[in-house]
Design a protein around this motif. Structure first.
Motif, PDB file in Angstrom:
ATOM      1  N   VAL A   1       0.836  -1.199   0.000  1.00  0.00           N
ATOM      2  CA  VAL A   1       0.000   0.000   0.000  1.00  0.00           C
ATOM      3  C   VAL A   1       0.874   1.254   0.000  1.00  0.00           C
ATOM      4  O   VAL A   1       0.646   2.198  -0.772  1.00  0.00           O
ATOM      5  N   SER A   2       1.890   1.277   0.850  1.00  0.00           N
ATOM      6  CA  SER A   2       2.759   2.449   0.919  1.00  0.00           C
ATOM      7  C   SER A   2       3.555   2.631  -0.366  1.00  0.00           C
ATOM      8  O   SER A   2       3.840   3.766  -0.772  1.00  0.00           O
ATOM      9  N   ALA A   3       3.919   1.532  -1.035  1.00  0.00           N
ATOM     10  CA  ALA A   3       4.650   1.615  -2.300  1.00  0.00           C
ATOM     11  C   ALA A   3       3.772   2.208  -3.399  1.00  0.00           C
ATOM     12  O   ALA A   3       4.222   3.051  -4.190  1.00  0.00           O
ATOM     13  N   TYR A   4       2.518   1.780  -3.478  1.00  0.00           N
ATOM     14  CA  TYR A   4       1.580   2.359  -4.447  1.00  0.00           C
ATOM     15  C   TYR A   4       1.372   3.843  -4.159  1.00  0.00           C
ATOM     16  O   TYR A   4       1.362   4.674  -5.079  1.00  0.00           O
TER      17      TYR A   4
ATOM     18  N   ALA B   1      -3.178   5.599  20.406  1.00  0.00           N
ATOM     19  CA  ALA B   1      -2.456   6.403  21.396  1.00  0.00           C
ATOM     20  C   ALA B   1      -2.777   5.962  22.814  1.00  0.00           C
ATOM     21  O   ALA B   1      -1.954   6.093  23.710  1.00  0.00           O
ATOM     22  N   ASP B   2      -3.989   5.430  23.025  1.00  0.00           N
ATOM     23  CA  ASP B   2      -4.360   4.882  24.325  1.00  0.00           C
ATOM     24  C   ASP B   2      -5.398   3.792  24.086  1.00  0.00           C
ATOM     25  O   ASP B   2      -5.736   3.473  22.944  1.00  0.00           O
ATOM     26  N   SER B   3      -5.903   3.224  25.147  1.00  0.00           N
ATOM     27  CA  SER B   3      -6.806   2.072  25.038  1.00  0.00           C
ATOM     28  C   SER B   3      -8.180   2.417  24.485  1.00  0.00           C
ATOM     29  O   SER B   3      -8.984   1.520  24.220  1.00  0.00           O
ATOM     30  N   THR B   4      -8.453   3.712  24.302  1.00  0.00           N
ATOM     31  CA  THR B   4      -9.779   4.102  23.812  1.00  0.00           C
ATOM     32  C   THR B   4      -9.838   4.267  22.297  1.00  0.00           C
ATOM     33  O   THR B   4     -10.903   4.564  21.750  1.00  0.00           O
ATOM     34  N   VAL B   5      -8.710   4.115  21.627  1.00  0.00           N
ATOM     35  CA  VAL B   5      -8.685   4.338  20.179  1.00  0.00           C
ATOM     36  C   VAL B   5      -7.804   3.296  19.511  1.00  0.00           C
ATOM     37  O   VAL B   5      -6.795   2.862  20.066  1.00  0.00           O
ATOM     38  N   SER B   6      -8.176   2.890  18.310  1.00  0.00           N
ATOM     39  CA  SER B   6      -7.370   1.956  17.528  1.00  0.00           C
ATOM     40  C   SER B   6      -6.527   2.729  16.517  1.00  0.00           C
ATOM     41  O   SER B   6      -6.637   3.960  16.409  1.00  0.00           O
ATOM     42  N   ASN B   7      -5.698   2.029  15.778  1.00  0.00           N
ATOM     43  CA  ASN B   7      -4.908   2.638  14.706  1.00  0.00           C
ATOM     44  C   ASN B   7      -4.979   1.741  13.472  1.00  0.00           C
ATOM     45  O   ASN B   7      -3.964   1.318  12.944  1.00  0.00           O
ATOM     46  N   VAL B   8      -6.201   1.462  13.040  1.00  0.00           N
ATOM     47  CA  VAL B   8      -6.395   0.620  11.865  1.00  0.00           C
ATOM     48  C   VAL B   8      -5.827   1.285  10.619  1.00  0.00           C
ATOM     49  O   VAL B   8      -5.271   0.625   9.739  1.00  0.00           O
ATOM     50  N   THR B   9      -5.939   2.619  10.537  1.00  0.00           N
ATOM     51  CA  THR B   9      -5.440   3.351   9.376  1.00  0.00           C
ATOM     52  C   THR B   9      -4.186   4.117   9.758  1.00  0.00           C
ATOM     53  O   THR B   9      -4.255   5.066  10.551  1.00  0.00           O
ATOM     54  N   PRO B  10      -3.016   3.754   9.215  1.00  0.00           N
ATOM     55  CA  PRO B  10      -1.766   4.445   9.564  1.00  0.00           C
ATOM     56  C   PRO B  10      -1.637   5.762   8.799  1.00  0.00           C
ATOM     57  O   PRO B  10      -1.344   5.777   7.604  1.00  0.00           O
ATOM     58  N   THR B  11      -1.856   6.872   9.477  1.00  0.00           N
ATOM     59  CA  THR B  11      -1.846   8.170   8.808  1.00  0.00           C
ATOM     60  C   THR B  11      -0.962   9.161   9.544  1.00  0.00           C
ATOM     61  O   THR B  11      -0.522   8.929  10.669  1.00  0.00           O
ATOM     62  N   ASP B  12      -0.757  10.318   8.877  1.00  0.00           N
ATOM     63  CA  ASP B  12      -0.042  11.413   9.534  1.00  0.00           C
ATOM     64  C   ASP B  12      -1.048  12.298  10.254  1.00  0.00           C
ATOM     65  O   ASP B  12      -2.237  11.957  10.367  1.00  0.00           O
ATOM     66  N   SER B  13      -0.587  13.462  10.734  1.00  0.00           N
ATOM     67  CA  SER B  13      -1.451  14.351  11.511  1.00  0.00           C
ATOM     68  C   SER B  13      -2.599  14.930  10.690  1.00  0.00           C
ATOM     69  O   SER B  13      -3.581  15.430  11.245  1.00  0.00           O
ATOM     70  N   ASN B  14      -2.480  14.848   9.370  1.00  0.00           N
ATOM     71  CA  ASN B  14      -3.535  15.327   8.485  1.00  0.00           C
ATOM     72  C   ASN B  14      -4.488  14.222   8.066  1.00  0.00           C
ATOM     73  O   ASN B  14      -5.364  14.441   7.226  1.00  0.00           O
ATOM     74  N   GLY B  15      -4.302  13.031   8.631  1.00  0.00           N
ATOM     75  CA  GLY B  15      -5.159  11.915   8.270  1.00  0.00           C
ATOM     76  C   GLY B  15      -4.837  11.314   6.915  1.00  0.00           C
ATOM     77  O   GLY B  15      -5.681  10.644   6.307  1.00  0.00           O
ATOM     78  N   ILE B  16      -3.619  11.524   6.422  1.00  0.00           N
ATOM     79  CA  ILE B  16      -3.203  11.030   5.108  1.00  0.00           C
ATOM     80  C   ILE B  16      -2.264   9.840   5.288  1.00  0.00           C
ATOM     81  O   ILE B  16      -1.306   9.908   6.055  1.00  0.00           O
TER      82      ILE B  16
ATOM     83  N   PHE C   1       0.698   7.380   4.754  1.00  0.00           N
ATOM     84  CA  PHE C   1       2.061   7.654   4.309  1.00  0.00           C
ATOM     85  C   PHE C   1       2.446   6.777   3.121  1.00  0.00           C
ATOM     86  O   PHE C   1       1.863   5.722   2.892  1.00  0.00           O
ATOM     87  N   GLY C   2       3.432   7.241   2.362  1.00  0.00           N
ATOM     88  CA  GLY C   2       3.931   6.476   1.220  1.00  0.00           C
ATOM     89  C   GLY C   2       5.409   6.190   1.346  1.00  0.00           C
ATOM     90  O   GLY C   2       6.114   6.837   2.137  1.00  0.00           O
ATOM     91  N   ARG C   3       5.860   5.219   0.578  1.00  0.00           N
ATOM     92  CA  ARG C   3       7.289   4.902   0.495  1.00  0.00           C
ATOM     93  C   ARG C   3       7.758   5.070  -0.952  1.00  0.00           C
ATOM     94  O   ARG C   3       7.000   4.822  -1.893  1.00  0.00           O
TER      95      ARG C   3
END
Length: 331
Positions: free
Chosen positions: A204-207, A275-290, A292-294
């Motif tokens: 995904v990050s490569a695309y 960041a804590d037990s009340t939230v997941s991180n299913v979508t790996p994004t930056d502070s803008n919700g975007i 990341f790419g490689r």
């Protein structure tokens, strides 16, 4: 389908999915992209299927002396990653690899080391896995059609639990296993998901990183469509891992650290822990919700499991078959 479905049956499912996507594109008015998708699976019409072309000059065939990456180089780069995805999910869901007819092309064709069928005791997870497998085979067929005579063959792949394979090296680098242990992605449902997590996030990050460099609008649209599909797949995998609880979440964080150790000094990779037990991180994004790419080089660093500028290793023991992107970057 059942766990005993053959790769041919899975491929048939992929063909049906391509038919459905073609119908959607036509209904949505995306005539140009629909023509490109139709080139993958043929047509029942007696008229010939149009060949995707640029609105400008035709994309030239790359040579070993090319100094600028061409669209076909990016397509072949995606095709090389696609062989890895298709083989992993085909083996895990059927106990057999991709049909030989889908592995030929330019360059020296390699063999697959490893691969085994996963025992899915959770019916829903088995259904998810088979859906992904069908989608990856569909993408493989599309990319081979899009690249035409320039399509590169499948390179040598290592999807085993060997000490030098990609799964073990990433798991060791992140501390998920000991320095002398190996990681078998087919040993359990959890291991399968972690193996899928190792691969799918990188693709995904490569695309995400490569699409802006493609100039042919038809190929940009097709790559964006495949990126959307792969993102759904990656999110499915990440959400399943998060739902398994603390141990699985910690494992993804460790594997994320392992991947990050190969792709450069900037910490861009993320596991599924929030960041804590009340939230997941299913979508790996930056502070803008975007998301990341490689760069292609960074993606190969992870897949070669090496932070230096090398021409192979990990999942691709002899490197990918490419006239432009075969080497990774030094980090």
């Amino acid at each position: 389908m059942t766990d005993t479905d053959t790769p041919i049956q899975v491929l048939d499912a992929g063909e049906r999915r391509r038919d459905e996507r073609r119908r959607f594109m036509q209904l949505a008015g995306g005539a140009t992209l629909a023509m490109g998708l139709a080139a993958c699976g043929g047509s029942s019409s007696s008229s010939p299927t149009p060949t995707p072309t640029s609105t400008g000059t035709a994309t030239p065939t790359p040579t070993a002396s090319s100094t600028v990456a061409l669209d076909v180089d990016y397509l072949n780069f995606a095709l090389q990653l696609q062989y890895l995805e298709a083989q992993y999910f085909a083996w895990a869901t059927t106990g057999a690899g991709v049909a030989a007819s889908l592995l030929t092309g330019t360059g020296t064709q390699g063999t697959v080391t490893g691969g085994a069928q996963v025992t899915f005791s959770t019916a829903l997870l088995g259904q998810y896995a088979r859906e992904i497998a069908a989608g990856e085979l569909a993408h493989l067929g599309f990319l081979r059609s899009a690249t035409g005579a320039a399509a590169a063959a499948q390179p040598a792949l290592d999807i085993s639990s060997s000490a030098t394979g990609g799964f073990t090296r990433i798991a060791r680098a992140g501390g998920l296993i000991g320095a002398s242990d190996t990681f078998d992605p087919y040993a359990s449902e959890l291991n399968f998901l972690l193996g899928a997590f190792m691969i799918q996030d990188v693709v995904v990050s490569a695309y995400r990183g490569a699409i802006p460099a493609i100039t042919n609008l038809l190929y940009v649209n097709a790559a964006a469509d495949m990126l959307a599909t792969k993102s759904y797949h990656a999110a499915m995998i990440r959400s399943q891992l998060y739902a398994l609880g603390t141990a699985a979440r910690t494992a993804t964080d460790q594997l994320s650290n392992g991947r990050d150790s190969f792709d450069g000094v900037t910490d861009i990779d993320q596991g599924v822990s929030g960041a804590d037990s009340t939230v997941s991180n299913v979508t790996p994004t930056d502070s803008n919700g975007i998301v990341f790419g490689r760069t292609t080089g960074q993606a190969l660093n992870v897949l070669y499991t090496n932070h230096a500028a090398v021409v192979g290793g990990g999942f691709f023991p002899n490197g990918i078959i490419s006239t432009y992107f075969a080497s990774s970057d030094a980090n």
